[in-house]
Design a protein around this motif. Structure first.
Motif, short mmCIF file in Angstrom:
data_model
loop_
_atom_site.label_atom_id
_atom_site.label_comp_id
_atom_site.label_asym_id
_atom_site.label_seq_id
_atom_site.Cartn_x
_atom_site.Cartn_y
_atom_site.Cartn_z
N ILE A 114 10.30 -10.05 -9.44
CA ILE A 114 11.00 -10.81 -8.39
C ILE A 114 10.19 -11.96 -7.82
O ILE A 114 10.58 -12.57 -6.83
N GLY A 115 9.04 -12.25 -8.41
CA GLY A 115 8.23 -13.38 -7.97
C GLY A 115 7.66 -13.17 -6.58
O GLY A 115 7.35 -12.05 -6.17
N THR A 116 7.54 -14.26 -5.85
CA THR A 116 6.87 -14.20 -4.55
C THR A 116 7.65 -13.42 -3.49
O THR A 116 7.09 -13.11 -2.43
N SER A 117 8.89 -13.06 -3.76
CA SER A 117 9.63 -12.23 -2.80
C SER A 117 8.93 -10.89 -2.59
O SER A 117 9.16 -10.22 -1.58
N THR A 118 8.06 -10.51 -3.52
CA THR A 118 7.33 -9.25 -3.37
C THR A 118 6.42 -9.25 -2.15
O THR A 118 6.00 -8.19 -1.68
N LEU A 119 6.12 -10.42 -1.58
CA LEU A 119 5.32 -10.49 -0.36
C LEU A 119 5.95 -9.70 0.78
O LEU A 119 5.26 -9.23 1.68
N GLN A 120 7.28 -9.57 0.75
CA GLN A 120 7.97 -8.88 1.83
C GLN A 120 8.09 -7.38 1.57
O GLN A 120 8.71 -6.66 2.36
N SER A 121 7.49 -6.88 0.51
CA SER A 121 7.47 -5.44 0.25
C SER A 121 6.27 -4.83 0.95
O SER A 121 5.14 -5.25 0.75
N ARG A 122 6.53 -3.82 1.76
CA ARG A 122 5.45 -3.14 2.46
C ARG A 122 5.33 -1.71 1.94
O ARG A 122 5.18 -0.76 2.71
N ALA A 123 5.38 -1.56 0.63
CA ALA A 123 5.23 -0.25 0.00
C ALA A 123 3.88 0.33 0.40
O ALA A 123 2.86 -0.37 0.40
N VAL A 124 3.88 1.62 0.76
CA VAL A 124 2.65 2.30 1.17
C VAL A 124 2.61 3.70 0.58
O VAL A 124 3.65 4.25 0.19
N ALA A 125 1.41 4.28 0.54
CA ALA A 125 1.26 5.66 0.09
C ALA A 125 0.07 6.26 0.80
O ALA A 125 -0.84 5.55 1.26
N GLY A 126 0.06 7.58 0.89
CA GLY A 126 -1.05 8.27 1.52
C GLY A 126 -0.96 9.76 1.34
O GLY A 126 0.00 10.29 0.78
N MET A 127 -2.00 10.44 1.82
CA MET A 127 -2.07 11.89 1.81
C MET A 127 -1.99 12.39 3.24
O MET A 127 -2.63 11.83 4.14
N ALA A 128 -1.21 13.44 3.46
CA ALA A 128 -1.11 14.09 4.77
C ALA A 128 -0.97 15.59 4.52
O ALA A 128 -0.04 16.01 3.83
N ASN A 129 -1.88 16.37 5.05
CA ASN A 129 -1.87 17.82 4.86
C ASN A 129 -1.79 18.17 3.37
O ASN A 129 -1.02 19.04 2.96
N ASN A 130 -2.57 17.48 2.57
CA ASN A 130 -2.60 17.67 1.10
C ASN A 130 -1.23 17.47 0.45
O ASN A 130 -0.94 18.07 -0.58
N THR A 131 -0.41 16.65 1.07
CA THR A 131 0.89 16.26 0.52
C THR A 131 0.80 14.77 0.22
O THR A 131 0.42 13.98 1.08
N LEU A 132 1.17 14.40 -0.98
CA LEU A 132 1.14 13.00 -1.40
C LEU A 132 2.46 12.34 -1.04
O LEU A 132 3.53 12.88 -1.34
N ILE A 133 2.40 11.20 -0.36
CA ILE A 133 3.60 10.50 0.11
C ILE A 133 3.60 9.09 -0.45
O ILE A 133 2.63 8.36 -0.31
#
Length: 170
Positions: A114-133
């Motif tokens: 999608i080109g530079t429109s990806t700048l507006q994606s705020r995809a995130v990930a992390g671990m909480a209580n040994n659960t992957l999100i």
């Protein structure tokens, strides 16, 4: 170094769709993630839809990370740049540790689509209580990009040199 398995080990996944417009019948992204997880050999233990509200998102994810049977949470929607997109604000306070590379890699792959429109994606990930999100945009195409190129390989204990399987609750 992570322990690497010679065989596939299924994970137990909960799927959350963040949308003020979608219901179960037209939750195309949630359905895609459910079907892709099943096809890969994982078990989907729960699925829900919540409105675009940081407290509703946080409450549902908090309930799942407290459950022993949920190892992975996949969140689709709520990661854009509009006022209603609140998934990152909901999730970041829950993380014990952020997986910065997920957002970076997702945006890199998304740039090819999608080109530079990806700048507006705020995809995130992390671990909480040994659960992957993992939180990704709500379009089926974005969910496919995230699942096929990042999430599925990292949930597979056979992925070398490392994967997340040894970091999630048993």
């Amino acid at each position: 170094m992570s322990q690497v398995s010679a065989e596939f080990i299924p994970t137990r996944i909960a799927i959350l769709t963040v949308s003020s417009r979608r219901g179960e019948e037209d939750d195309t992204s949630g359905h895609y993630l459910r079907d892709a997880a099943h096809e890969a050999g994982h078990q989907v233990v729960d699925k829900a839809i919540v409105k675009e509200n940081r407290y509703a998102i946080r409450a549902q994810v908090s309930a799942w990370i407290a459950r022993e049977e949920v190892q992975v949470v996949l969140v689709n929607g709520g990661t854009g740049f509009t006022e209603g997109d609140q998934a990152p604000e909901a999730l970041l306070p829950l993380f014990d540790r952020e997986v910065e590379g997920f957002g970076e890699l997702f945006r890199m792959l998304s740039f090819e689509e999608i080109g530079t429109s990806t700048l507006q994606s705020r995809a995130v990930a992390g671990m909480a209580n040994n659960t992957l999100i993992f939180a990704m945009p709500g379009s089926p195409k974005a969910c496919r990009t995230a699942w096929e190129n990042i999430i599925a390989p990292q949930l597979d204990a056979r992925t070398r040199p490392c994967n997340f399987h040894s970091h999630i609750k048993p």
